[in-house]
Design a protein around this motif. Structure first.
Motif, mmCIF file in Angstrom:
data_model
loop_
_atom_site.group_PDB
_atom_site.id
_atom_site.type_symbol
_atom_site.label_atom_id
_atom_site.label_comp_id
_atom_site.label_asym_id
_atom_site.label_seq_id
_atom_site.Cartn_x
_atom_site.Cartn_y
_atom_site.Cartn_z
ATOM 1 N N LEU A 179 56.326 75.039 23.849
ATOM 2 C CA LEU A 179 56.654 76.457 23.704
ATOM 3 C C LEU A 179 55.615 77.334 24.415
ATOM 4 O O LEU A 179 55.953 78.245 25.164
ATOM 5 N N LEU A 180 54.338 77.031 24.204
ATOM 6 C CA LEU A 180 53.290 77.830 24.847
ATOM 7 C C LEU A 180 53.284 77.624 26.357
ATOM 8 O O LEU A 180 53.010 78.563 27.113
ATOM 9 N N ARG B 285 55.893 77.085 28.107
ATOM 10 C CA ARG B 285 57.027 77.872 28.607
ATOM 11 C C ARG B 285 56.668 79.356 28.666
ATOM 12 O O ARG B 285 56.997 80.046 29.624
ATOM 13 N N VAL B 286 55.957 79.847 27.639
ATOM 14 C CA VAL B 286 55.505 81.246 27.649
ATOM 15 C C VAL B 286 54.654 81.489 28.897
ATOM 16 O O VAL B 286 54.828 82.476 29.623
ATOM 17 N N ARG B 287 53.748 80.557 29.164
ATOM 18 C CA ARG B 287 52.836 80.691 30.307
ATOM 19 C C ARG B 287 53.623 80.746 31.624
ATOM 20 O O ARG B 287 53.353 81.570 32.497
ATOM 21 N N GLU C 213 56.897 81.451 32.085
ATOM 22 C CA GLU C 213 57.751 82.644 32.203
ATOM 23 C C GLU C 213 56.918 83.885 32.480
ATOM 24 O O GLU C 213 57.331 84.777 33.219
ATOM 25 N N ARG C 214 55.720 83.925 31.882
ATOM 26 C CA ARG C 214 54.847 85.072 32.115
ATOM 27 C C ARG C 214 54.444 85.174 33.582
ATOM 28 O O ARG C 214 54.364 86.271 34.139
ATOM 29 N N ARG D 167 55.812 92.601 34.823
ATOM 30 C CA ARG D 167 54.679 93.355 34.283
ATOM 31 C C ARG D 167 53.489 92.450 33.985
ATOM 32 O O ARG D 167 52.715 92.704 33.072
ATOM 33 N N THR D 168 53.392 91.370 34.744
ATOM 34 C CA THR D 168 52.251 90.469 34.603
ATOM 35 C C THR D 168 51.203 90.919 35.615
ATOM 36 O O THR D 168 51.142 90.450 36.741
ATOM 37 N N SER E 225 53.375 91.205 28.934
ATOM 38 C CA SER E 225 53.678 89.997 29.702
ATOM 39 C C SER E 225 53.389 88.722 28.911
ATOM 40 O O SER E 225 54.019 87.701 29.129
ATOM 41 N N THR F 78 56.521 87.995 26.113
ATOM 42 C CA THR F 78 57.178 86.761 26.549
ATOM 43 C C THR F 78 57.205 85.737 25.415
ATOM 44 O O THR F 78 58.195 85.023 25.226
ATOM 45 N N VAL G 76 60.588 84.001 24.188
ATOM 46 C CA VAL G 76 60.793 82.541 24.203
ATOM 47 C C VAL G 76 61.120 82.049 22.799
ATOM 48 O O VAL G 76 61.997 81.218 22.590
ATOM 49 N N VAL H 145 46.320 83.994 28.111
ATOM 50 C CA VAL H 145 47.244 84.877 28.833
ATOM 51 C C VAL H 145 47.105 86.333 28.396
ATOM 52 O O VAL H 145 47.466 87.242 29.141
ATOM 53 N N ASP I 98 45.247 89.625 31.274
ATOM 54 C CA ASP I 98 45.654 90.992 31.594
ATOM 55 C C ASP I 98 44.585 92.008 31.206
ATOM 56 O O ASP I 98 44.433 93.032 31.863
#
Lengths: 163, 468
Positions: free
Chosen positions: A61-62, A64-66, A68-69, A74-75, B226, B230, B234, B375, B379
């Motif tokens: 899950l994490l 995937r977050v990484r 997609e981010r 807005r990254t 972000s 996200t 997810v 993450v 930012d």
């Protein structure tokens, strides 16, 4: 498909590096088992990922977050994008590892690497060893990828991708 | 370093950098002001050194910096915690370079084997007779390692003030110590231990940008969309009925809307100390951890236990350079390296006697939010570094901190206001101007030479030491 031989295991590690280098993250994530972890310890020889800090200890899950981010509008820390490059020494099969059990479909592959992460005009070199815990489930998948940086306890700036 | 000397002898020019609702860009980018911060702000205020659980036994030491001064915090033979400047009295060589360890009964210089007791006093010099009739007793070397005399241990948290004279610990911190107290009280045994390692990472920005950010409640939903946004997205794609992972529980509150942050309040104490999250916070809705509440009720009684646990302060700033999160047991220190360079250390604590699961959550929070691989952190760092770059442009000189300014607020202390106020930042910058411009003689002198063996008969100021 039949059980993997040594070359299959080695090719798999090269393939994973290629997916990362080429930022083919969906295909990359698909190499990981559903219960997989990506672990980058903070201390040399670290044994505990839960009660000691790590640079990364991410389940799917994490991860995937990484991923997609990295692609988000807005990254801000990815404007411009980072790029990564891995130079691998030939992977080798560690049959002495306590988790190695080829008959049960469990394989340990170790790889020395140099990894470069670059963004804008900055380029940083990281070096270390990757240990892939692979499982055979009709195809090879990663259950654990452990990345030991040789200077894991140094004061870094941002590491934004996946060494 | 050769810097311009625009500010050193001109307190009025320094004061003019901090207006009611604006601060001048020079305080973030000017090397001379950085140098003066080291000599003044970081000398006159109480700076966090370390935690006494890092040095449980006599001879245990921990090396760190206070402002730009390399120090070693050491447990002396009488169990007291001492803070010594990390320098051999002979040629100036640093005596210890390991992050921590045990030195035994004395420090021994690796160059000429001079030795020093763990209170800094000179113990031995090889071939001592070579110093007979040389006037050695009148030299500075005879004084040993300089000891920082103003040291205070508050329930394990060790602070020091490099200047021998100045504001007392209690005067400086006032009511703000309640956050440290709450963090300690969250242990059923009333004790914390440093645990789980420390993140150290480098930011190419001024240290005050990080401090300013700690009580900035208008950035999470923007800068962290972000990452936290996200994570929420997810998670929403997960099949129904999947238990909410701890990571999502930690990320999701960052996406709370503005009114959440407005309503949670912000408390401004004094001297730049204050905290966000008075009545509510992003740490308020974490799941219970089995057995913990029962332990707390047993230790403190039901009413007191819940009073402790319902205090869910978000970020507490202890000016100038630490931030503490009581409900997740983390402490971050922003170590100034240069006007445009800061070393951040993010420490975690075990609540002694509490279930391991709490430490696991603390460590996960730190990893997800405060690591060089975080993450969320990515930012934050991006905006600090863009800030540092932007402030180096000409044609605009001021940084704005006007949000919810109330005329006369500078006279107030210990007040609660709207959680999106920049009032605490303004209090920080006012404190900055004050400690940068105290009159000559008000703790202006450098660290006094110390030691019971002082040849000039100076009194040791051990009465100032409040070490437990």
């Amino acid at each position: 498909m039949s059980a993997p031989n040594d070359n299959d295991l080695i090719d798999f590690v090269y393939h994973e590096a290629r997916m990362l280098d080429e930022r083919r993250y969906e295909e990359w994530l698909d190499l990981y088992a559903e219960d997989a972890y990506y672990w980058m310890p903070l201390a040399p020889g670290q044994e505990d990922p839960l009660l000691h800090a790590s640079l990364l200890y991410e389940d799917k899950l994490l991860l995937r977050v990484r991923v997609e981010r990295l692609l988000g509008q807005r990254t801000y820390s990815q404007q411009p994008h980072s790029r990564g490059h891995r130079l691998l020494q030939r992977p080798w099969i560690d049959r002495e590892h306590p988790e190695s059990d080829p008959a049960a479909g469990r394989h340990i592959v170790r790889t020395s690497f140099h990894y470069v992460e670059t963004r804008g005009d900055d380029q940083t070199l990281y070096a270390g060893w990757a240990t892939h815990h692979l499982v055979w489930q009709d195809r090879l998948r990663i259950r654990l990828k452990r990345v030991d940086l040789v200077n894991c306890d140094a004061a870094f700036a941002n590491i934004q991708l996946f060494p | 370093m050769s810097h311009s000397q625009r500010y050193r002898s001109d307190p009025a020019a320094i004061r003019a950098l901090v207006r009611d609702t604006e601060v001048h860009k020079d305080i973030f980018i000017d090397p001379e002001l950085f140098q003066l911060e080291m000599e003044r702000l970081f000398t006159r205020t109480w700076i966090y050194v370390g935690h006494d659980s890092q040095i449980p036994k006599p001879g245990d030491f921990f090396t760190t910096t206070v402002g730009d001064q390399a120090v070693v915090m050491v447990r002396h033979t009488d169990q007291s915690v001492r803070v010594l400047i990390n320098r051999c009295a002979h040629k100036g060589v640093q005596l210890v370079t390991e992050p921590q360890g045990n030195t035994g009964r004395f420090f021994r210089c690796p160059y000429h084997a001079w030795t020093f007791k763990t209170d800094g006093s000179l113990l031995g010099v090889p071939l001592r007779k070579g110093y007979e009739n040389t006037g050695f007793d009148d030299t500075e070397a005879k004084l040993g390692m300089p000891e920082v005399k103003a040291v205070h241990n508050h329930r394990g948290f060790v602070f020091c003030r490099l200047a021998p004279e100045g504001e007392s610990f209690e005067e400086f911190f006032g009511e703000s110590l309640s956050t440290l107290d709450n963090m300690v009280d969250r242990s059923p045994e009333g004790r914390l231990e440093v645990a789980g390692g420390v993140y150290r990472y480098i930011h190419r920005c001024n240290w005050k940008m990080l401090v300013d950010n700690q009580t900035d409640t208008c950035h999470p939903m923007v800068a962290h969309e972000s990452s936290a946004g996200t994570a929420v997205k997810v998670w929403e794609e997960a099949p129904e009925g999947t238990p909410k992972p701890m990571a999502v529980e930690l990320f999701a509150p960052f996406m709370s809307p503005y009114d959440f942050y407005e309503n949670m309040g912000i408390r401004v104490w004094q001297n730049g100390h204050g905290h966000t999250g008075v009545t509510n916070s992003i740490h308020a809705a974490y799941s219970g951890i089995e057995g913990y509440v029962e332990q707390m009720e047993e230790a403190y009684g039901k009413e007191r236990a819940h009073q402790i646990l319902n205090d869910v302060r978000h970020n507490t700033c202890y000016y100038p350079n630490i931030m503490v999160k009581g409900p997740v047991q983390t402490l971050r220190i922003f170590k100034p390296l240069a006007a445009d360079r800061t070393l951040v250390e993010s420490w975690t604590f075990r609540l002694v006697g509490a279930p391991d699961k709490l430490l696991e959550r603390t460590i996960m929070y730190n990893r997800l939010i405060n690591a060089p691989t975080s993450v969320v952190g990515h930012d934050d760092l991006e905006v600090y570094e863009r800030g540092q770059a932007g402030l180096n442009t000409r044609y605009r000189d001021w940084v704005n901190v006007a949000r919810l300014y109330e005329p006369g607020e500078e006279e107030r202390r210990n007040y609660v206001t709207n959680g999106t106020s920049e009032g605490l930042m303004r209090s920080e910058y006012r404190a900055w101007a004050r400690y940068m411009t105290l009159e000559e003689g008000e703790a202006e002198t450098p660290l006094a030479a110390s030691g019971a063996s002082s040849p000039s008969g100076r009194e040791s100021q051990s009465d100032r030491r409040a070490v437990q």
